[in-house]
Write an enzyme that holds these catalytic residues in place. Structure first.
Site, short mmCIF file in Angstrom:
data_model
loop_
_atom_site.label_atom_id
_atom_site.label_comp_id
_atom_site.label_asym_id
_atom_site.label_seq_id
_atom_site.Cartn_x
_atom_site.Cartn_y
_atom_site.Cartn_z
N LYS A 12 0.82 -1.22 0.00
CA LYS A 12 0.00 0.00 0.00
C LYS A 12 0.86 1.28 0.00
CE LYS A 12 -4.01 -2.06 2.35
NZ LYS A 12 -5.04 -1.80 3.37
N TYR A 52 -12.61 -2.23 -3.79
CA TYR A 52 -13.07 -2.43 -2.41
C TYR A 52 -14.60 -2.43 -2.30
CZ TYR A 52 -8.55 -1.99 0.10
OH TYR A 52 -7.29 -2.19 0.64
N ASN A 115 -1.96 0.15 6.87
CA ASN A 115 -1.49 -1.15 7.38
C ASN A 115 -0.60 -1.88 6.38
OD1 ASN A 115 -3.52 -1.88 5.63
ND2 ASN A 115 -4.63 -3.16 7.08
N HIS A 118 -2.17 -5.43 1.61
CA HIS A 118 -3.49 -6.05 1.46
C HIS A 118 -3.28 -7.44 0.90
CE1 HIS A 118 -7.63 -6.78 0.14
NE2 HIS A 118 -7.08 -7.29 -0.95
N GLU A 129 -9.68 -10.70 -7.51
CA GLU A 129 -8.73 -9.59 -7.33
C GLU A 129 -7.57 -9.68 -8.33
OE1 GLU A 129 -7.70 -9.36 -3.15
OE2 GLU A 129 -9.71 -8.66 -2.63
P1 CMP Z 1 -7.46 -4.44 3.77
O1 CMP Z 1 -7.02 -5.84 4.08
O2 CMP Z 1 -6.82 -3.77 2.61
O3 CMP Z 1 -9.04 -4.46 3.53
C1 CMP Z 1 -9.85 -3.33 3.76
C2 CMP Z 1 -9.13 -2.26 4.51
O4 CMP Z 1 -9.95 -1.33 5.17
C3 CMP Z 1 -8.29 -2.87 5.62
O5 CMP Z 1 -7.20 -3.56 5.07
C4 CMP Z 1 -7.95 -1.63 6.46
O6 CMP Z 1 -6.76 -1.00 6.02
C5 CMP Z 1 -9.13 -0.68 6.15
N1 CMP Z 1 -9.92 -0.35 7.34
C6 CMP Z 1 -10.10 0.87 7.82
N2 CMP Z 1 -10.90 0.86 8.91
C7 CMP Z 1 -11.22 -0.42 9.12
C8 CMP Z 1 -12.02 -1.10 10.09
N3 CMP Z 1 -12.64 -0.44 11.08
N4 CMP Z 1 -12.13 -2.44 10.00
C9 CMP Z 1 -11.52 -3.13 8.99
N5 CMP Z 1 -10.75 -2.53 8.04
C10 CMP Z 1 -10.60 -1.20 8.10
#
Ligand code: CMP
Length: 136
Positions: A12, A52, A115, A118, A129
């Site tokens: 990311k 998403y 984070n 993904h 995906e």
């Molecule tokens: P990702 O695995 O990319 O999938 C969706 C993303 O939403 C997740 O990682 C997080 O970075 C983001 N996100 C932000 N807020 C939340 C939340 N409250 N719960 C889960 N995902 C979140």
């Protein structure tokens, strides 16, 4: 029967911005993942919204899509025995605060939004995906 699976991984914007992409790719390789295809791209918010879409009803959806399109990302097809789960285990919990030692999100993640990586959450979604980013 072989359990080799392909899964989609995204490094990311927060990680690419800190020049961590090569280091993260090296960790994947050291853990036995083959990087079958990869590209560094920047996507439009409208594309992030499609990617998403499963999260479209969530309160964080708009911010999430703005974030994913805010800078370059590295998208990869990873391959390994039981690759979907192996990738999720290597990434660790969504929130870096909850991620275990030795996981990518523990090591590199800044916040639940930033984070760092993904990964597809199921074999079915991995196919969707992978097609999203690599279907010619
Ligand atoms: P990702 O695995 O990319 O999938 C969706 C993303 O939403 C997740 O990682 C997080 O970075 C983001 N996100 C932000 N807020 C939340 C939340 N409250 N719960 C889960 N995902 C979140």
């Amino acid at each position: 029967m072989s359990n080799i699976e392909q899964t989609l991984s995204i490094i990311k914007p927060d990680a690419v911005e800190r020049n961590l992409d090569n280091e993260i790719k090296e960790i994947f390789r050291n853990k036995g993942f083959k990087i079958i295809k990869e590209k560094k791209i920047q996507i439009e918010k409208s594309e992030a919204e499609k990617f998403y879409k499963v999260h479209e009803t969530k309160p964080f959806y708009s911010d999430l899509c703005s974030y994913l399109s805010s800078g370059p990302i590295v998208v990869m097809i990873l391959e390994k025995e039981k690759g979907v789960l192996a990738n999720r285990e290597l990434m660790g919990a969504t929130n870096p605060k909850d991620a275990e030692e030795g996981t990518l999100r523990k090591k590199y993640g800044i916040s639940i939004d930033k984070n760092s990586v993904h990964g597809s959450d199921s074999l079915e979604n991995a196919k969707i995906e992978i097609d999203f980013f690599f279907k010619d």
